[in-house]
Scaffold this motif. Sequence first.
Motif, PDB file in Angstrom:
ATOM      1  N   UNK A 150       0.823  -1.201   0.000  1.00  0.00           N
ATOM      2  CA  UNK A 150       0.000   0.000   0.000  1.00  0.00           C
ATOM      3  C   UNK A 150       0.860   1.257   0.000  1.00  0.00           C
ATOM      4  N   UNK A 151       1.986   1.201   0.715  1.00  0.00           N
ATOM      5  CA  UNK A 151       2.845   2.371   0.759  1.00  0.00           C
ATOM      6  C   UNK A 151       3.442   2.692  -0.617  1.00  0.00           C
ATOM      7  N   UNK A 152       3.710   1.633  -1.405  1.00  0.00           N
ATOM      8  CA  UNK A 152       4.225   1.864  -2.757  1.00  0.00           C
ATOM      9  C   UNK A 152       3.162   2.533  -3.617  1.00  0.00           C
TER      10      UNK A 152
ATOM     11  N   UNK B  76       2.096   6.764  -0.952  1.00  0.00           N
ATOM     12  CA  UNK B  76       3.109   7.091   0.048  1.00  0.00           C
ATOM     13  C   UNK B  76       2.575   7.744   1.316  1.00  0.00           C
ATOM     14  N   UNK B  77       1.383   8.297   1.279  1.00  0.00           N
ATOM     15  CA  UNK B  77       0.889   8.903   2.507  1.00  0.00           C
ATOM     16  C   UNK B  77       0.396   7.853   3.498  1.00  0.00           C
ATOM     17  N   UNK B  78       0.290   6.621   3.062  1.00  0.00           N
ATOM     18  CA  UNK B  78      -0.170   5.520   3.927  1.00  0.00           C
ATOM     19  C   UNK B  78      -1.494   5.850   4.604  1.00  0.00           C
ATOM     20  N   UNK B  79      -2.379   6.453   3.808  1.00  0.00           N
ATOM     21  CA  UNK B  79      -3.700   6.801   4.330  1.00  0.00           C
ATOM     22  C   UNK B  79      -4.740   6.410   3.304  1.00  0.00           C
ATOM     23  N   UNK B  80      -5.969   6.275   3.795  1.00  0.00           N
ATOM     24  CA  UNK B  80      -7.091   6.151   2.883  1.00  0.00           C
ATOM     25  C   UNK B  80      -7.834   7.474   2.913  1.00  0.00           C
ATOM     26  N   UNK B  81      -8.522   7.804   1.824  1.00  0.00           N
ATOM     27  CA  UNK B  81      -8.691   7.009   0.611  1.00  0.00           C
ATOM     28  C   UNK B  81      -7.569   7.235  -0.408  1.00  0.00           C
ATOM     29  N   UNK B  82      -7.447   6.305  -1.326  1.00  0.00           N
ATOM     30  CA  UNK B  82      -6.665   6.508  -2.536  1.00  0.00           C
ATOM     31  C   UNK B  82      -7.525   5.975  -3.671  1.00  0.00           C
ATOM     32  N   UNK B  83      -7.479   6.633  -4.806  1.00  0.00           N
ATOM     33  CA  UNK B  83      -8.304   6.231  -5.944  1.00  0.00           C
ATOM     34  C   UNK B  83      -7.416   5.976  -7.152  1.00  0.00           C
ATOM     35  N   UNK B  84      -7.525   4.755  -7.687  1.00  0.00           N
ATOM     36  CA  UNK B  84      -6.850   4.433  -8.951  1.00  0.00           C
ATOM     37  C   UNK B  84      -7.858   4.693 -10.048  1.00  0.00           C
TER      38      UNK B  84
ATOM     39  N   UNK C 187       6.889  12.854   9.738  1.00  0.00           N
ATOM     40  CA  UNK C 187       5.939  11.886   9.201  1.00  0.00           C
ATOM     41  C   UNK C 187       5.437  12.343   7.841  1.00  0.00           C
ATOM     42  N   UNK C 188       5.047  13.607   7.755  1.00  0.00           N
ATOM     43  CA  UNK C 188       4.556  14.151   6.496  1.00  0.00           C
ATOM     44  C   UNK C 188       5.642  14.259   5.442  1.00  0.00           C
ATOM     45  N   UNK C 189       6.833  14.661   5.843  1.00  0.00           N
ATOM     46  CA  UNK C 189       7.930  14.805   4.875  1.00  0.00           C
ATOM     47  C   UNK C 189       8.377  13.445   4.345  1.00  0.00           C
ATOM     48  N   UNK C 190       8.290  12.400   5.176  1.00  0.00           N
ATOM     49  CA  UNK C 190       8.607  11.055   4.678  1.00  0.00           C
ATOM     50  C   UNK C 190       7.720  10.724   3.482  1.00  0.00           C
ATOM     51  N   UNK C 191       6.417  10.986   3.615  1.00  0.00           N
ATOM     52  CA  UNK C 191       5.486  10.728   2.516  1.00  0.00           C
ATOM     53  C   UNK C 191       5.762  11.660   1.332  1.00  0.00           C
ATOM     54  N   UNK C 192       5.956  12.926   1.640  1.00  0.00           N
ATOM     55  CA  UNK C 192       6.128  13.928   0.587  1.00  0.00           C
ATOM     56  C   UNK C 192       7.374  13.655  -0.248  1.00  0.00           C
ATOM     57  N   UNK C 193       8.480  13.322   0.406  1.00  0.00           N
ATOM     58  CA  UNK C 193       9.725  13.047  -0.323  1.00  0.00           C
ATOM     59  C   UNK C 193       9.505  11.907  -1.308  1.00  0.00           C
ATOM     60  N   UNK C 194       8.744  10.888  -0.878  1.00  0.00           N
ATOM     61  CA  UNK C 194       8.466   9.753  -1.751  1.00  0.00           C
ATOM     62  C   UNK C 194       7.562  10.163  -2.919  1.00  0.00           C
TER      63      UNK C 194
END
Lengths: 211, 217
Positions: free
Chosen positions: A45-47, A50-58, B138-145
């Motif tokens: 899911x992280x790939x 990257x925010x590791x949150x829901x929702x995400x929409x494909x 936490x936010x920058x980890x996601x943002x950088x990716x």
Amino acid sequence: PILYSYFRSSCSWRVRIALALKGIDYETMPINLIKDGGQQFSKEFQALNPTRQVPALEIDGITISQSLAIIEYLEETRPTPRLLPQDPKKRARVRMISDLIAGGIHPLQNLSVLKQVGQENQLTWAQNAITSGFNSLEQILQSTAGQYCVGDEVSMADLCLVPQVANAERFKVDLTPYPTISRINKTLLALEAFQVSHPCRQPDTPAELRA
Amino acid sequence: MTESGKPILYSYFRSSCSWRVRIALALKGIDYETMPINLIKDGGQQFSKEFQALNPTRQVPALEIDGITISQSLAIIEYLEETRPTPRLLPQDPKKRARVRMISDLIAGGIHPLQNLSVLKQVGQENQLTWAQNAITSGFNSLEQILQSTAGQYCVGDEVSMADLCLVPQVANAERFKVDLTPYPTISRINKTLLALEAFQVSHPCRQPDTPAELRA
């Protein structure tokens, strides 16, 4: 399209309402935020998000996260029925209310923040976040609301309102000081799109919570 | 609006949300007046009856323009974009627009609310630094990716967008809270490129009407 969603996630619910209103057929990929340490933290899911949150929409070959970014994309690519008015001043009001809820109230009472404040503080913390935001929102709605948050057309602001009121109820917030919020919430819940998208009717709703 | 018809921005020099809007106004060449709201003095001027009547959220920024008052920095920026469309702050393509909004919301809705003044007051002074650092890392980890796939010269491709307006003030906050930026080379590179642009300089906290003398550039 594939929606990564958790039945009880208010951010996911906003997008489910938008998809329902626009008549967009989609598949749900449930992401349980609690099980297995939180499925949103899986490598897969992280790939994807990257925010590791829901929702995400494909959708349309891309993956979008952040509920309001998703809704604005749906609005721009599937413009009817409208979720934002045509007039820029009214659009500003819709976005102002949406951001107040989605950026001002909800982040302060979502799961990951509540984990950080500690179990004994969680209820008070969440209640403070919501009442503080609702105090402002009730006052704003005095000048913007008609049948709905902004005038008499359902908009992105309404998609943010209903899930936030549901959270307020979960956290036992007294809604008496917020008659406009309550009225609009009740009107919206009668609409089909707000019902089919409801947390109690999702593929991943636990049996004991299912409508 | 003022007698002259200029928009009025209610702003605090150090508020990152206010800074986002100041950058937008500068990029679009919109002349405006600043009404400073000191978030600390007098128990916080944002809590005055007058300001609350004007802006029920009791936050900065708020912009009086075209006969209305708008609050919420991104709602303000989107209004400016729709009414003063050049130069663009959002790309034309809907997929790129989605990326710009995704990044903007991640910062403005995901990181910043967790480390702004009113929340830090609630966590208690001894916890503030750690709390703010956690929110940002936490936010920058996601943002950088995310930026790995969206960034060119700027956050999304090679045009300055609303996402960049959110990035620079957030990096400034990161520095204030002593966050180690080594894990975020893309964020750092883009931030440096943006800070060289005039709009990001004239709008900087160190150059505002209400910047205290000791912090003035």
